[in-house]
Design an enzyme around this catalytic site. Structure first.
Site, short mmCIF file in Angstrom:
data_model
loop_
_atom_site.label_atom_id
_atom_site.label_comp_id
_atom_site.label_asym_id
_atom_site.label_seq_id
_atom_site.Cartn_x
_atom_site.Cartn_y
_atom_site.Cartn_z
N LYS A 53 0.84 -1.20 0.00
CA LYS A 53 0.00 0.00 0.00
C LYS A 53 0.88 1.26 0.00
O LYS A 53 0.58 2.25 -0.67
CB LYS A 53 -0.93 -0.02 1.22
CG LYS A 53 -2.06 -1.01 1.02
CD LYS A 53 -2.81 -1.38 2.28
CE LYS A 53 -3.79 -2.51 1.94
NZ LYS A 53 -4.30 -3.23 3.07
N GLN A 97 -5.37 -2.32 9.09
CA GLN A 97 -5.07 -3.61 8.47
C GLN A 97 -5.64 -4.75 9.33
O GLN A 97 -5.36 -4.82 10.52
CB GLN A 97 -3.55 -3.77 8.31
CG GLN A 97 -3.12 -4.98 7.54
CD GLN A 97 -3.55 -4.95 6.07
OE1 GLN A 97 -3.39 -3.95 5.38
NE2 GLN A 97 -4.13 -6.04 5.59
N ASP A 120 -11.75 1.57 2.96
CA ASP A 120 -11.92 0.13 2.82
C ASP A 120 -13.39 -0.22 2.57
O ASP A 120 -13.71 -1.34 2.18
CB ASP A 120 -11.49 -0.58 4.12
CG ASP A 120 -10.24 -1.42 3.93
OD1 ASP A 120 -9.87 -1.70 2.77
OD2 ASP A 120 -9.64 -1.80 4.95
#
Ligand code: NDP
Length: 283
Positions: A53, A97, A120
């Site tokens: 990322k 995460q 997300d």
């Protein structure tokens, strides 16, 4: 003849170049898109994903801030950090995460991310809006699957689609997005009776169950489009998807692992971060 491989790399690259151009436009207006990523603990795969990322952000001109927290971080400490990131106007996107260590409740953490920074697409507000087809952040992997098919010219409307897996992050949302694109959708899971028979009816088969080489050619309709979301290790320790290699002999299209959906997931995160910066600028 063998299936046509839908490579994620060129599609993801095109998306990232488009994002980069729009990031430059924003920068000229004094807005510097920024993604904050929070990693708790030492999960090896998570470390690799976070590194990816960071690299994607650099490629797109997006500023990234990586918070690497120790395994011992308490839920309260994590929520405190998220509250600070929520307040910080220079941070446009926040991503925690997953998976988190056992002692932290992931749902509590997800709900601490403001929906407008939830790149997300995991907060209840974004999930709900997706369901009723309102403007929202779409979850990256499901959106990546759809984008990959559309950019390859795969027709979705009217097709019989079978989704293997019903998780909140892949199976359920990909099924909803396929429905939105007018597919007829069957969702299969561990309690499905005669799974192979269901799969054989699919014009489009999306597998997200996390079982190495589970889908074999006997389970696939000739010329079907097979989207392999799985990221697993086979018995030899080699990275592989949910789909066995013999499926290539029968499918019309097939996404490789690695080099398929995973790259699309990463590109869609960049797209969502750009969108977050654009939306926050307008408000
Ligand atoms: P989960 O473990 O959360 O969900 C797995 C789903 O598969 C569950 O719904 C489960 O059913 C179902 N399932 C498991 N075994 C079987 C079986 N034998 N037959 C039928 N259904 C089964 O996984 P995720 O959705 O998080 O991830 C799935 C895979 O996708 C993993 O390999 C993961 O690494 C990968 N992944 C890849 C991404 C990418 O970017 N390419 C992003 C995210 C995930 P039930 O609900 O009944 O238990």
């Amino acid at each position: 003849m063998g299936a046509v491989r839908i490579e994620g790399k060129p599609i993801a690259q095109t998306i990232k170049e488009q994002v980069k151009q729009q990031v430059e436009n924003l920068q000229q207006k004094g807005v510097f898109p920024c993604l904050a990523v929070v990693l708790v603990g030492e999960n090896a795969a998570s470390k690799v994903y976070v590194g990816g990322k960071e690299k994607d952000c650099a490629e797109c001109g997006i500023r990234s801030i990586i918070h690497r927290l120790p395994e011992s971080t308490t839920e309260q400490q994590l929520l405190q950090l998220l509250a600070e990131l929520a307040e910080d106007e220079t941070v446009h996107g926040i991503l925690v995460q997953l998976p988190l260590p056992q002692h932290i409740n992931p749902q509590t953490v997800i709900e601490a991310i403001p929906p407008e920074k939830d790149v997300d697409g995991f907060t209840p507000e974004n999930v709900g809006k997706m369901l009723i087809e309102q403007d929202c952040f779409l979850p990256c992997t499901p959106a990546g699957c759809i984008e990959m098919m559309e950019r390859t010219g795969v027709e979705i409307a009217g097709k019989h689609t079978v989704v293997l897996g019903r998780s909140n992050i892949v199976g359920k949302p990909v099924a909803m997005l396929l429905l939105e694109k007018h597919a007829t959708v069957t969702i299969c899971h561990s309690k499905t009776v005669d799974l192979a028979e269901q799969c054989r009816k699919a014009d489009i088969l999306v597998s997200a169950i996390g079982k190495a080489e589970f889908v074999t050619k006997e389970m696939v309709k000739p010329d079907a489009v097979v989207i392999d979301v799985g990221i697993n290790r086979n018995e030899q320790g080699k990275l592989c998807g949910d789909v066995a290699s013999d499926v290539e002999e029968i499918a019309g299209y097939l996404t490789p692992v690695p080099g398929g959906v995973g790259l699309m997931t990463r590109a869609m995160l960049m797209k969502n971060t750009l969108l977050a910066a654009q939306r926050q600028m307008k408000s």
